[in-house]
Design an enzyme around this catalytic site. Structure first.
Site, PDB file in Angstrom:
ATOM      1  N   PHE A 124      28.477   3.342 -14.533  1.00 54.76           N
ATOM      2  CA  PHE A 124      28.172   4.140 -15.708  1.00 54.76           C
ATOM      3  C   PHE A 124      29.496   4.534 -16.360  1.00 54.76           C
ATOM      4  CE2 PHE A 124      26.940   8.024 -17.981  1.00 54.76           C
ATOM      5  CZ  PHE A 124      25.874   7.522 -18.709  1.00 54.76           C
ATOM      6  N   ASP A 193      29.111   5.573  -5.994  1.00 58.78           N
ATOM      7  CA  ASP A 193      28.327   6.377  -6.922  1.00 58.78           C
ATOM      8  C   ASP A 193      26.858   6.089  -6.633  1.00 58.78           C
ATOM      9  OD1 ASP A 193      26.790   7.303  -9.056  1.00 58.78           O
ATOM     10  OD2 ASP A 193      28.388   7.001 -10.515  1.00 58.78           O
ATOM     11  N   TYR A 216      19.503  14.965 -10.742  1.00 54.59           N
ATOM     12  CA  TYR A 216      18.502  15.168 -11.794  1.00 54.59           C
ATOM     13  C   TYR A 216      17.693  13.918 -12.105  1.00 54.59           C
ATOM     14  CZ  TYR A 216      22.615  13.804 -14.658  1.00 54.59           C
ATOM     15  OH  TYR A 216      23.729  13.193 -15.154  1.00 54.59           O
ATOM     16  N   LYS A 217      17.958  12.816 -11.409  1.00 53.04           N
ATOM     17  CA  LYS A 217      17.180  11.602 -11.661  1.00 53.04           C
ATOM     18  C   LYS A 217      16.001  11.567 -10.675  1.00 53.04           C
ATOM     19  CE  LYS A 217      21.290   9.183 -13.377  1.00 53.04           C
ATOM     20  NZ  LYS A 217      20.867   8.977 -14.787  1.00 53.04           N
ATOM     21  N   ARG A 360      14.792  -0.046 -20.558  1.00 51.97           N
ATOM     22  CA  ARG A 360      14.786   0.360 -19.148  1.00 51.97           C
ATOM     23  C   ARG A 360      13.477   1.055 -18.790  1.00 51.97           C
ATOM     24  NH1 ARG A 360      19.797   3.759 -17.111  1.00 51.97           N
ATOM     25  NH2 ARG A 360      18.750   5.328 -18.416  1.00 51.97           N
TER      26      ARG A 360
END
Lengths: 401, 401
Positions: A124, A193, A216-217, A360
């Protein structure tokens, strides 16, 4: 597979009860849990308790009475099993970007004779940006600090390698064991990560030197929930936290003039934790403590496989074809990806778009059903059949409304 | 002044209505608003809205729909008037410690020929710790990076000076204009730490190059509320954010491989804001927008003067005797300060203790009354008369219970 077969799979899904623990708006199939997880039902009350009871009634006493002070470590210990870590190995707080900075800077300090940071171009972008900022702070190329792409495959002079386990765009799992072994063989350290793997699959972090990730995912801890930082026990005595704030001090309330690091992973705590955001993380972890991760991974692979099967060859698959080679997401390519996604959202199926052409779809196994996958794929095909975006017409309509 | 006179002052206090906006537990006089401000009544509903309506219903759409993405800037603009800043000069997020790191690192980059960081020994220790970590990261004394005490009074080779406007222990106001002028005359930049002044007095930040501060003390934004960072407009084009995360990028959603800073103060945003913690800050700012700061300062000085008068010479005053030379806090010295404070808290008067011998009392003018000051001073004198701590007896009792 038809819808009835999907409903049958849902009826026998061993994870089916977890869906009831989430707030999911009517008429929406939410396939963006890989970006922001859904709200657990228990969270509102847990946050209310922190605001009204802990803060409102105990005021500054909450730092001890309500455990706020130790929350970066206590939530770290609760989260640790999700990444194959043990107690005292994970500290929670700040953001993934800041954790990347801490981990990579600590690795550079552990390899003082080396100045190259290898970062995967598929990471990312904020991961790149943070190491670019760090390399620039240290003097940049003039002083030998260089950020090199992992694709060059050269680790011989690398201090540290920064690698995402799952590609945020395509959902592809990287060959983490191979890259880790190669980095270590070359004398480099490695930072993983885990943003797109934690809560989506079993993770065994023990081969990593450091690891970072967000909550938070798939973990559903809320917008801007605190990040986590894993420090392998073999580095804990020597690793330095360059963001050496008072919560990482051996005796923060001694108010000494000089920084003296705490023992263990606590030294990587920086400063006052964002207590309200931690409350939502606590509520999410109340769920995760009961979740069998092997079942999550099995369902995740089944969901993504079903979606790929149902979409068929109507869109180019940007994700790996083998479910085992993916995270819990499917990415499809379409040259008009943005208007297609807008049309799909208008029809109640929420995915997201990543430039230039990626649609996505994230499948959070705790609250996405097989029937949802069926309905999402069907709706996508219907939207494609309508060709609303043909010749840019749909895009134009969106732009003017 | 007797209690009736205090009640009369409260009755005519132009700020008296603000007290009703806070939750204050019965039987407690809360004089720790300089550490953690009290809970505004409106906050619980504002946080509930963010959790249940914004996150729960809009899910990932909240980033745009609910303004989460821009919150670091929108709350910065709302907070700016409290420090004499204008729109586009303040960004909110992370913690004060991290903002110190950003500001000092940016100043070092603006003065590349210099390597000395001057930090006031009276600063809150985390400020020192962060610059020590930064200097160490940059190579430390071997490469000329040195943290020097402000007391040496030498700025000629300094890149940057870090100074708190109000001393956290004694409440003493530093001579910020004089130090700022001296730093600038010597070619150094200056970073102000406003943690103990914002919300307690009028601040004019325009002479500073950078400023940082927290929002959880006098601003009442809650435990671990986000910090703020001011960047003087004259530096905004050149200043670099070394914590260059994606939210500081010119086009974060272009997902470019290289960091390209946003225009203006946004480049100092780092990454995903802690949205739940921002919600509480929004609620607090709803109050502050209606607060006349000159009245706050006038009442603050009156409250601290009253407390000092009532305590008399029973305890050594660690704060300046002149109210204008103090922040909104009074610090007293006592060799058994810790057990004295514990006894006082047992009697309903909440202050705090800072090693080795400081009793701190903060007077938040929005919710502390003259009568509270009277009662707090009276209780303190009663506790001292009982001499519970004599020969360490109170301390011993506390230690075994």
């Amino acid at each position: 597979m038809d819808r009835d077969q999907c409903l049958a799979l849902d009826a026998e899904d061993p994870l089916r009860a977890f869906r009831d623990e989430f707030v999911l708006p009517d008429g929406v199939i939410y396939l963006v849990g890989n970006s922001l997880g859904a709200l657990p039902r228990r969270t509102a009350e847990r946050v209310r308790r922190t605001v009204e009871d802990e803060w409102g009634r105990h005021l500054v006493g909450g730092w001890n009475h309500s455990g706020w002070y130790d929350q970066p470590l206590t939530t770290g210990d609760r989260l640790a099993p999700l990444i194959g870590a043990g107690p005292g190995q994970v500290v929670v707080g700040n953001t993934t970007s800041i954790a990347v900075f801490q981990a990579v800077a600590a690795a550079l300090k552990l390899r003082p004779e080396r100045r190259v940071i290898v970062s995967d171009a598929r990471n990312f972008p904020t991961d790149h940006y943070m190491v670019q900022g760090l390399a620039g702070l240290l003097g940049g190329p003039e002083r030998g600090y260089e950020v090199r792409d992992l694709a060059e495959g050269r680790f011989d002079d690398a201090a540290v390698v920064l690698l995402s386990e799952v590609d945020y765009r395509t959902g592809a799992r990287q060959d983490v064991p191979a890259v880790t072994a190669a980095a270590h063989a070359a004398g480099a350290l490695i930072v993983w990560d885990l943003c797109h793997s934690v809560g989506a699959m079993e993770v065994d972090v023990s081969a990593a030197d450091f690891a970072v990730g967000c909550t938070y995912k798939y973990l559903n801890a809320g917008p801007g929930a605190p990040a986590f930082l894993y420090v392998n026990p073999r580095h804990q005595a020597a690793a330095e936290n360059v963001l050496s704030g008072w919560h990482g001090h051996a005796e923060p309330f001694a108010f000494e003039p000089g920084f003296r690091p705490a023992e263990g992973v606590r030294r990587f705590a920086v400063s006052t934790p964002h207590v309200l955001s931690f409350a939502a993380l606590e509520a999410a972890l109340d769920i995760w403590e009961r979740v069998p991760m092997p079942l999550v991974r099995a369902k995740s692979m089944a969901l993504t496989a079903l979606f790929v099967d149902l979409v068929g060859d109507r869109l180019e698959l940007a994700s790996p074809a083998d479910p085992a080679a993916r995270g819990s997401q499917v990415s499809l390519r379409h040259p008009d990806g943005y208007p297609v996604m807008r049309a799909l959202i208008d029809h109640g199926v929420h995915g997201d778009f990543r430039a230039p052409d990626i649609l996505r779809f994230g499948f959070a196994p705790l609250y996405i059903r097989y029937a949802d996958v069926h309905d999402a794929a069907t709706t996508l095909l219907e939207v494609l059949d309508k060709e609303l975006w043909k010749d840019g017409q749909y895009a134009t309509r969106l732009a003017v409304t």
